[in-house]
Design an enzyme around this catalytic site. Structure first.
Site, PDB file in Angstrom:
ATOM      1  N   ARG A  89      12.977  67.437  96.651  1.00 64.90           N
ATOM      2  CA  ARG A  89      11.959  66.404  96.460  1.00 64.90           C
ATOM      3  C   ARG A  89      10.906  66.930  95.488  1.00 64.90           C
ATOM      4  O   ARG A  89      10.125  67.815  95.824  1.00 64.90           O
ATOM      5  CB  ARG A  89      11.339  66.040  97.820  1.00 64.90           C
ATOM      6  CG  ARG A  89      10.075  65.208  97.707  1.00 64.90           C
ATOM      7  CD  ARG A  89       9.640  64.653  99.041  1.00 64.90           C
ATOM      8  NE  ARG A  89       9.436  65.638 100.076  1.00 64.90           N
ATOM      9  CZ  ARG A  89       8.334  66.385 100.217  1.00 64.90           C
ATOM     10  NH1 ARG A  89       7.348  66.280  99.349  1.00 64.90           N
ATOM     11  NH2 ARG A  89       8.227  67.243 101.201  1.00 64.90           N
TER      12      ARG A  89
ATOM     13  N   HIS B 258       5.945  63.867  99.870  1.00 67.70           N
ATOM     14  CA  HIS B 258       6.749  63.170 100.875  1.00 67.70           C
ATOM     15  C   HIS B 258       6.473  61.662 100.808  1.00 67.70           C
ATOM     16  O   HIS B 258       7.391  60.846 100.775  1.00 67.70           O
ATOM     17  CB  HIS B 258       6.430  63.704 102.262  1.00 67.70           C
ATOM     18  CG  HIS B 258       7.124  62.988 103.366  1.00 67.70           C
ATOM     19  ND1 HIS B 258       8.479  63.089 103.592  1.00 67.70           N
ATOM     20  CD2 HIS B 258       6.651  62.131 104.314  1.00 67.70           C
ATOM     21  CE1 HIS B 258       8.811  62.334 104.625  1.00 67.70           C
ATOM     22  NE2 HIS B 258       7.727  61.741 105.080  1.00 67.70           N
TER      23      HIS B 258
ATOM     24  N   TYR C  87       1.498  73.189 100.844  1.00 70.62           N
ATOM     25  CA  TYR C  87       2.506  73.911 101.611  1.00 70.62           C
ATOM     26  C   TYR C  87       3.657  74.461 100.780  1.00 70.62           C
ATOM     27  O   TYR C  87       4.544  75.121 101.322  1.00 70.62           O
ATOM     28  CB  TYR C  87       3.061  73.021 102.730  1.00 70.62           C
ATOM     29  CG  TYR C  87       3.619  71.688 102.275  1.00 70.62           C
ATOM     30  CD1 TYR C  87       4.895  71.567 101.727  1.00 70.62           C
ATOM     31  CD2 TYR C  87       2.866  70.518 102.415  1.00 70.62           C
ATOM     32  CE1 TYR C  87       5.403  70.351 101.318  1.00 70.62           C
ATOM     33  CE2 TYR C  87       3.362  69.287 102.020  1.00 70.62           C
ATOM     34  CZ  TYR C  87       4.636  69.208 101.480  1.00 70.62           C
ATOM     35  OH  TYR C  87       5.133  67.990 101.081  1.00 70.62           O
TER      36      TYR C  87
END
Length: 412
Positions: free
Chosen positions: A294, A298, A307
């Protein structure tokens, strides 16, 4: 009684450790295998666009010529351009939220183009590329994210169910549908039906997914479990969820599992065709792990910089699914520079149409929430509708945007 064995990451990597005492090397190898492709990765086009022969899967793309590859390239470019436009519109306040698919175009277009019209697809909430391959107008899809529709297309006509927001729930729905195909005798030969269900790596930790695996295996359901492993379940990496590659989980349920390069549209097409063929002939379910990444957040509510490292993102940019097809076509003379310019112009027009549609979408009238709740209305539903509209009519137009003026505008 012998100790239970701990499955090692890849076949042929040496003896398995017992469950209670894996060696440090085996643990490290297991974690690495969840974040790298590994020896079992099926690939037909390298990131540099070079064709990799495959005895098993070449027959499933024997019909793919330069024209077909150009069409696959066009699909991915248009889908990515629409995704980027929708992402921008959310930032401008035109959409309530958007779920980007950036980087996952090959997994979705390749698998989507493998489906036959008689097949059924069950998506999660990121399968915009699959929707496009199933003939769903993305302008109909955009209403979900503008909060005016649950789904704006005929799912039976397109063979593409509405989006599912609850993580993993669509796996149970797909399993039940595929079991129905089996019970109705719609499998057994080349003309059989099959179902495909999409979910992410994060969903593999949900009970619904495991229940779907169990029921699909027990009833030999004609179902392809298609896991898009994009490495991150929101902010948690795959290695936090599994000690071994996700495709190997299929062994425990008694059906085949395979890992494919999710950034290779040709491999995704071939592997999905193979899996669907297995299902059509009554051989039961197949798990495909499309190993991809990805490239964006998200959703538009997420900040991936909190993160994951930028180095990781830069590494995956070199594996871009669109660029490897472009490189293959350009190197082999399958497309001239004018073709790529034409596709980009078409993509820009495609995005402009999506944007125009979004900006001019009418506000649905309040009574819309009572429409299509059931196949047929009922006295109780009609009573609730009348009471709700009467309540809204009690407000002056200037006091509430949800008043009768909005309802009347929506009716004309």
């Amino acid at each position: 009684m012998p100790s239970e064995q701990w499955t090692h990451p890849e076949p042929g990597d040496g003896p398995a450790a017992i469950a209670a005492q894996p060696s440090p090397e085996q643990v490290i190898a297991g974690l690495r295998a969840t974040s790298e492709g590994g020896a079992e990765l099926t690939q037909l086009l390298t990131p540099e666009g070079q064709r990799v022969p495959s005895t098993q899967f070449d027959p499933y793309v024997a019909d793919v010529d330069d024209e077909t590859l150009r069409n696959l390239y066009r699909d991915m470019v248009l889908v990515r351009r629409a995704d980027r436009e929708a992402n921008a519109m959310q930032r401008q306040g035109q959409l309530g939220i958007w779920v980007p698919l950036l980087g996952q175009e090959a997994a979705q277009v390749g698998s989507g183009r493998a489906l036959q019209p008689r097949d059924m697809a069950f998506p999660s909430y990121r399968e915009h590329g699959v929707a496009y391959t199933r003939g769903v107008d993305l302008r109909d899809l955009i209403g979900i994210f503008r909060c005016t529709d649950h789904s704006g297309w005929d799912y039976q006509a397109h063979g593409f169910h509405p989006y599912t927001i609850v993580i993993g729930n669509q796996v149970l729905n797909a399993t039940g549908y595929a079991m129905g195909q089996k019970f109705e005798g719609k499998v057994g030969d080349d003309d059989g039906e099959a179902t495909i269900c999409y979910f992410g790596d994060g969903a593999t930790s949900q009970g619904d997914v495991h229940e779907g695996f169990v029921w699909g295996a027990v009833y030999d359901a004609p179902l392809v479990f298609f896991c898009q492993n994009n490495q991150w379940a929101i902010s948690e990496p795959t290695e936090r969820q599994s000690r071994l590659p996700l495709y190997q989980r299929a062994r425990g349920y008694g059906f085949p599992g395979i890992r494919v390069d999710g950034n290779d549209v040709l491999a995704c097409l071939a592997v999905t065709r193979w899996a669907l063929e297995q299902c059509r002939h009554g051989n039961g379910p197949v798990l495909i792990e499309a190993f991809t990444y990805r490239m964006d957040a998200h959703t538009t509510t997420d900040d991936p910089t909190r993160y994951r490292l930028s180095d990781e993102l830069e590494e995956w940019k070199l594996k871009d699914p669109i660029e490897r097809v472009r490189a293959h076509l350009a190197r082999g003379g399958g497309a001239e520079p004018e073709f790529f310019d034409q596709v980009q112009a078409e993509a820009d027009e495609f995005a402009a149409q999506l944007r125009e549609h979004t900006f001019t979408m009418p506000e649905p009238p309040p009574e819309r929430i009572f429409s299509n709740v059931y196949a047929e209305s009922s006295p109780l539903l009609e009573q609730q509708r009348a009471e709700y509209l009467s309540y809204l009519d009690g407000f002056a137009p200037e006091e509430s945007l949800a008043g009768s003026s909005i309802r009347n505008r929506g009716e004309h």
